[in-house]
Design an enzyme around this catalytic site. Structure first.
Site, PDB file in Angstrom:
ATOM      1  N   ASP A 185     -11.898  -9.672   4.202  1.00 47.70           N
ATOM      2  CA  ASP A 185     -13.111  -9.713   3.369  1.00 47.70           C
ATOM      3  C   ASP A 185     -13.604 -11.148   3.254  1.00 47.70           C
ATOM      4  OD1 ASP A 185     -12.940  -6.953   2.700  1.00 47.70           O
ATOM      5  OD2 ASP A 185     -13.611  -7.371   0.655  1.00 47.70           O
ATOM      6  N   ASP A 199      -6.143  -7.302   4.103  1.00 46.43           N
ATOM      7  CA  ASP A 199      -7.252  -6.732   3.333  1.00 46.43           C
ATOM      8  C   ASP A 199      -8.052  -7.861   2.700  1.00 46.43           C
ATOM      9  OD1 ASP A 199      -8.798  -4.737   1.980  1.00 46.43           O
ATOM     10  OD2 ASP A 199      -7.640  -5.143   0.160  1.00 46.43           O
ATOM     11  N   ASP A 247      -1.795 -18.531   1.312  1.00 49.03           N
ATOM     12  CA  ASP A 247      -2.674 -19.294   0.421  1.00 49.03           C
ATOM     13  C   ASP A 247      -3.366 -20.415   1.198  1.00 49.03           C
ATOM     14  OD1 ASP A 247      -0.129 -20.398   0.714  1.00 49.03           O
ATOM     15  OD2 ASP A 247      -0.016 -21.189  -1.323  1.00 49.03           O
ATOM     16  N   LYS A 291       3.947 -15.268   3.753  1.00 50.20           N
ATOM     17  CA  LYS A 291       4.310 -16.013   2.543  1.00 50.20           C
ATOM     18  C   LYS A 291       5.831 -16.142   2.567  1.00 50.20           C
ATOM     19  CE  LYS A 291       3.279 -17.921  -1.445  1.00 50.20           C
ATOM     20  NZ  LYS A 291       2.467 -19.160  -1.569  1.00 50.20           N
ATOM     21  N   TYR A 325       0.812  -1.214   0.000  1.00 53.73           N
ATOM     22  CA  TYR A 325       0.000   0.000   0.000  1.00 53.73           C
ATOM     23  C   TYR A 325       0.848   1.267   0.000  1.00 53.73           C
ATOM     24  CZ  TYR A 325      -4.476  -2.282   0.834  1.00 53.73           C
ATOM     25  OH  TYR A 325      -5.621  -3.027   0.700  1.00 53.73           O
TER      26      TYR A 325
HETATM   27  C1  IPM Z   1     -10.397  -1.607   3.432  1.00 51.93           C
HETATM   28  C2  IPM Z   1     -10.544  -1.066   2.041  1.00 51.93           C
HETATM   29  C3  IPM Z   1      -9.379  -0.133   1.742  1.00 51.93           C
HETATM   30  C4  IPM Z   1      -8.117  -0.974   1.846  1.00 51.93           C
HETATM   31  C5  IPM Z   1      -9.448   0.602   0.386  1.00 51.93           C
HETATM   32  C6  IPM Z   1     -10.731   1.378   0.236  1.00 51.93           C
HETATM   33  C7  IPM Z   1      -8.255   1.505   0.168  1.00 51.93           C
HETATM   34  O1  IPM Z   1     -10.638  -2.087   1.107  1.00 51.93           O
HETATM   35  O2  IPM Z   1     -10.463  -0.818   4.389  1.00 51.93           O
HETATM   36  O3  IPM Z   1     -10.229  -2.818   3.585  1.00 51.93           O
HETATM   37  O4  IPM Z   1      -7.719  -1.643   0.874  1.00 51.93           O
HETATM   38  O5  IPM Z   1      -7.515  -0.977   2.924  1.00 51.93           O
HETATM   39 MN    MN Z   2     -10.681  -4.076   2.006  1.00 50.06          MN
END
Ligand code: IPM
Ligand code: MN
Length: 349
Positions: free
Chosen positions: A244, A240, A216, A184, A139
């Site tokens: 999710d 990240d 992975d 990794k 990032y």
């Molecule tokens: C999160 C989001 C952000 C990230 C984006 C919007 C930059 O996906 O907070 O997880 O990748 O950190």
């Molecule tokens: Mn995210």
């Protein structure tokens, strides 16, 4: 008096921020906490008003606050902007300038939040705290985009790794004393440094059991055997993606709250994006935002009792059979963003 800055941002950010504010007000009333809640544009909305997604004045103002709540950022209409002006860049700048290196994302299965993918028996014991490094990695590494060649470097200093690994151990130490460290290290240099650091620091936390997993494999294990995870510690981009993925165990990404800690002022945001396709339709799930407010009381205001009250309120609404579209199952009553928020507030009161 506590001062909270609300940054609704883009898309459904506005709707879920309205929910967060309503819940804050209900808490203020019930527990007699005086609150000053300020609102400011952010992300794409800030670009439209001020020409940049996160102006320096906003950072300065944020630093004077006790806590910040952020809805969501991003909209396809900003895809044409140079990367510096994109809404997402605003969020990355905010995190960086406030030095928020520790992102906590709890994924818990609430009975009633019907999973579209899993049978309840599979996921009902899910209770995972993701500890995601938030200040480094791909990032913030060097980037280059040419005509025929591009790169994004994953960069970490030892100090950056050490401070988040320590947080991981602390969270594990306070909980079930089990820490999954995800890397990794069979390929990446940053991951080799990461694993060495975890092993070194383990000596200071001998009661904590450490399990190393490649990213992975962790992705696969999250689906095949989620119950094994308690605290899952990892770097920025792996975190990240895995958070999710993990959120789906709790029904939907709309259920995921987050706290970004360790810097000048704590930042709370739901884990989902701005979902422009459903914006303004009263369809967004406000629970990720409401649970982020719970985290605010747990981490910033040192009121675990209030955090628990909010979590119980959410649980009880779900148990009564109410749900939003994203977590709907055949037997539940689908309600909108506002109605879900009102029902949670009734339980809080
Ligand atoms: C999160 C989001 C952000 C990230 C984006 C919007 C930059 O996906 O907070 O997880 O990748 O950190
Ligand atoms: Mn995210």
């Amino acid at each position: 008096m506590i001062n909270i800055l609300v940054l609704p941002g883009d898309g459904i950010g506005k709707e879920v921020s309205d929910s967060a504010v309503k819940v804050l007000e209900a808490i203020g009333k019930k527990y007699e906490i005086a609150m000053d809640i300020d609102t400011e544009v952010f992300g794409g909305k800030s670009y439209e008003k001020y020409g940049e997604p996160c102006p320096n004045q906003l950072i300065e103002r944020a630093k004077t606050m006790d806590a910040i709540f952020l809805g969501a950022v991003g909209h396809p209409k900003f895809d044409v902007l140079p990367s510096e002006l994109r809404p997402e860049k605003g969020l990355l700048k905010l995190r960086k300038e406030l030095d928020l290196y520790c992102n906590i994302r709890p994924v818990k299965y609430y009975s009633g939040s019907g999973s579209k993918i899993w049978r309840e028996e599979r996921v009902k014991n899910t209770n995972i705290t993701f500890v995601r490094e938030l200040s480094g990695g791909a990032y913030y590494g060097e980037r280059y985009q040419g005509e025929d060649f591009a790169y994004d470097r994953i960069e970490y200093s030892k100090e950056q790794i050490e401070r988040i690994v320590r947080k991981g151990f602390e969270v594990a130490q306070m909980g079930t004393k089990k820490l999954h460290s995800i890397d990794k290290s069979n390929v990446l240099a940053t991951s080799k440094m990461w694993r060495a650091c975890v092993n070194d620091m383990h000596k200071e936390y001998p009661e904590v059991e450490v399990i190393h997993q490649y990213v992975d494999n962790a992705a696969a294990q999250l689906m095949s055997n989620p119950e094994q995870f308690d605290v899952l510690l990892t770097e920025n981009m792996f975190g990240d993606i895995l958070s999710d993925q993990g959120a789906i165990l709790s029904g939907s990404l709309g259920m995921l709250p987050s706290a970004s800690l360790g810097g000048a002022v704590d930042l709370y945001e739901p884990g989902h994006g701005s979902a422009p396709d459903i914006m303004g339709k009263n369809l967004a799930n406000p629970i990720g935002s409401i649970l982020s407010i719970a985290l605010m009381f747990k981490y910033t205001f040192d009121r675990p009792d209030i955090a628990e009250k909010v979590e119980k309120a959410v649980e009880s609404v779900l148990q009564k059979g109410y749900c939003t579209m994203d977590i709907s199952s055949p037997n539940c009553m689908v309600i909108g963003t506002k109605e879900m928020t009102e029902k949670v507030i009734v339980e809080i009161e």
